[in-house]
Design a protein around this motif. Structure first.
Motif, PDB file in Angstrom:
ATOM      1  N   GLN A 172      75.894 -40.133-153.657  1.00  0.00           N
ATOM      2  CA  GLN A 172      77.350 -40.075-153.531  1.00  0.00           C
ATOM      3  C   GLN A 172      77.806 -39.795-152.103  1.00  0.00           C
ATOM      4  O   GLN A 172      78.999 -39.838-151.811  1.00  0.00           O
ATOM      5  N   TYR A 173      76.865 -39.519-151.211  1.00  0.00           N
ATOM      6  CA  TYR A 173      77.212 -39.114-149.858  1.00  0.00           C
ATOM      7  C   TYR A 173      76.918 -40.220-148.857  1.00  0.00           C
ATOM      8  O   TYR A 173      75.978 -40.998-149.021  1.00  0.00           O
ATOM      9  N   SER A 174      77.736 -40.273-147.809  1.00  0.00           N
ATOM     10  CA  SER A 174      77.505 -41.202-146.703  1.00  0.00           C
ATOM     11  C   SER A 174      77.752 -40.476-145.390  1.00  0.00           C
ATOM     12  O   SER A 174      78.485 -39.483-145.344  1.00  0.00           O
ATOM     13  N   ILE A 175      77.121 -40.978-144.334  1.00  0.00           N
ATOM     14  CA  ILE A 175      77.255 -40.360-143.015  1.00  0.00           C
ATOM     15  C   ILE A 175      77.791 -41.390-142.036  1.00  0.00           C
ATOM     16  O   ILE A 175      77.470 -42.584-142.128  1.00  0.00           O
ATOM     17  N   SER A 176      78.635 -40.941-141.123  1.00  0.00           N
ATOM     18  CA  SER A 176      79.244 -41.812-140.117  1.00  0.00           C
ATOM     19  C   SER A 176      79.076 -41.180-138.741  1.00  0.00           C
ATOM     20  O   SER A 176      79.203 -39.956-138.598  1.00  0.00           O
ATOM     21  N   TYR A 177      78.793 -42.003-137.721  1.00  0.00           N
ATOM     22  CA  TYR A 177      78.641 -41.487-136.358  1.00  0.00           C
ATOM     23  C   TYR A 177      78.782 -42.637-135.361  1.00  0.00           C
ATOM     24  O   TYR A 177      78.674 -43.818-135.729  1.00  0.00           O
ATOM     25  N   ASP A 178      79.019 -42.280-134.103  1.00  0.00           N
ATOM     26  CA  ASP A 178      79.248 -43.263-133.043  1.00  0.00           C
ATOM     27  C   ASP A 178      78.241 -43.086-131.911  1.00  0.00           C
ATOM     28  O   ASP A 178      77.913 -41.954-131.537  1.00  0.00           O
ATOM     29  N   PHE A 179      77.776 -44.201-131.364  1.00  0.00           N
ATOM     30  CA  PHE A 179      76.875 -44.161-130.209  1.00  0.00           C
ATOM     31  C   PHE A 179      76.961 -45.487-129.460  1.00  0.00           C
ATOM     32  O   PHE A 179      77.527 -46.467-129.955  1.00  0.00           O
ATOM     33  N   HIS A 180      76.396 -45.513-128.261  1.00  0.00           N
ATOM     34  CA  HIS A 180      76.460 -46.704-127.418  1.00  0.00           C
ATOM     35  C   HIS A 180      75.253 -47.608-127.614  1.00  0.00           C
ATOM     36  O   HIS A 180      74.133 -47.135-127.795  1.00  0.00           O
ATOM     37  N   LEU A 181      75.509 -48.905-127.549  1.00  0.00           N
ATOM     38  CA  LEU A 181      74.457 -49.904-127.446  1.00  0.00           C
ATOM     39  C   LEU A 181      74.594 -50.594-126.099  1.00  0.00           C
ATOM     40  O   LEU A 181      75.713 -50.902-125.663  1.00  0.00           O
ATOM     41  N   THR A 182      73.474 -50.833-125.438  1.00  0.00           N
ATOM     42  CA  THR A 182      73.466 -51.514-124.148  1.00  0.00           C
ATOM     43  C   THR A 182      72.810 -52.869-124.310  1.00  0.00           C
ATOM     44  O   THR A 182      71.662 -52.965-124.764  1.00  0.00           O
ATOM     45  N   SER A 183      73.522 -53.926-123.960  1.00  0.00           N
ATOM     46  CA  SER A 183      72.979 -55.277-124.088  1.00  0.00           C
ATOM     47  C   SER A 183      71.937 -55.536-123.015  1.00  0.00           C
ATOM     48  O   SER A 183      71.791 -54.766-122.063  1.00  0.00           O
ATOM     49  N   ARG A 184      71.227 -56.649-123.147  1.00  0.00           N
ATOM     50  CA  ARG A 184      70.235 -57.009-122.139  1.00  0.00           C
ATOM     51  C   ARG A 184      70.897 -57.327-120.803  1.00  0.00           C
ATOM     52  O   ARG A 184      70.254 -57.276-119.759  1.00  0.00           O
ATOM     53  N   ALA A 185      72.197 -57.613-120.832  1.00  0.00           N
ATOM     54  CA  ALA A 185      72.945 -57.857-119.593  1.00  0.00           C
ATOM     55  C   ALA A 185      73.475 -56.560-118.989  1.00  0.00           C
ATOM     56  O   ALA A 185      74.101 -56.572-117.934  1.00  0.00           O
TER      57      ALA A 185
END
Length: 252
Positions: free
Chosen positions: A112-125
């Protein structure tokens, strides 16, 4: 904290083996693929028994220049390649804290539980984007450990990494992770009045202030007042972020 590819991000959920009983599941990936075709968000299925991805959406925005098949093959190596060091540490902290949280729950409630969070992704460029991950358990083992999870990836509505939240289905409770103390703090979802929700839904439909005012028979200044109240309650400064917060908190 030094992190290298020899470490995992999910040390709290090590699975030594999966029983034949657990492996005897109905095939479900066709349903996941169909759902993925209907959503702008990217979907991952995570298998914690071997720290791999079982499914990755073909959504180029979140693949950092790879194909979905390449990310599928990379598994968690994808994160070591494309997440900045500071955010890798964040992921390690929140996963330890998250699995500790889940381990303390009654087994029958864990899905019944879910987790949410934010972080950066860096592309190959070398370009960075801030993304939001929302995970929920898909299968548990007979011992109650999380075997597989579904992860939905979208662009974040926040300004920086973190913002770790746990939600319970059918509840107004939210648990926020204090990254300094690594403790969960219980709070409640923001609440909007029926009129504020009505105004927000009309913004989502693309109506202007004057059009909304005409539809609900009030003055444009009243709509501006409702908009200010919505921003205050959701702790945002523009309508796009208000809509994103409302969706994330399942208010609309």
């Amino acid at each position: 904290m030094k992190i290298n590819p020899g470490n995992t991000l999910l040390t709290k959920n090590r699975l030594d083996n999966i029983s034949e009983h657990d492996r005897h599941r109905q095939h479900y990936l066709d349903v996941v693929q169909a759902f993925s075709r209907l959503s702008y968000e990217s979907i991952y299925i995570i298998d914690y028994s071997n720290m791999s991805f079982e499914y990755v959406s073909d959504n180029p925005l979140f693949l950092c220049g790879h194909t979905a098949d390449e990310v599928l093959q990379l598994g968690y190596e994808f994160y070591f390649r494309h997440v900045p060091a500071a955010d890798l540490e964040l992921l390690s902290i929140l996963n330890d804290a998250g699995f500790d949280f889940y381990a303390a729950l009654p087994e029958k409630e864990r899905k019944q539980y879910s987790i949410s969070y934010d972080f950066h992704l860096t592309s190959r460029a070398g370009k960075q984007i801030l993304v939001n991950h929302r995970l929920t358990p898909l299968f548990l083992t007979t011992e109650g450990k999380i075997w597989k999870s579904m992860c939905m990836v979208s662009l974040s509505s926040q300004q920086k990494s973190g913002n770790v939240r746990i939600f319970k289905q059918g509840s107004n409770d939210i648990w926020k992770l204090n990254l300094e103390t690594r403790k969960w703090i219980k709070s409640a979802k923001p609440v909007l009045t029926d009129r504020e929700l009505e105004v927000l839904r009309m913004y989502a439909q693309g109506f202007s202030i004057s059009q909304i005012a005409e539809k609900i028979f009030v003055a444009p200044d009243t709509i501006k007042y409702y908009r200010r109240r919505i921003f205050e309650r959701l702790e945002v400064s523009n309508i796009a972020d208000a809509l994103a917060q409302a969706v994330n908190n399942r208010l609309v």
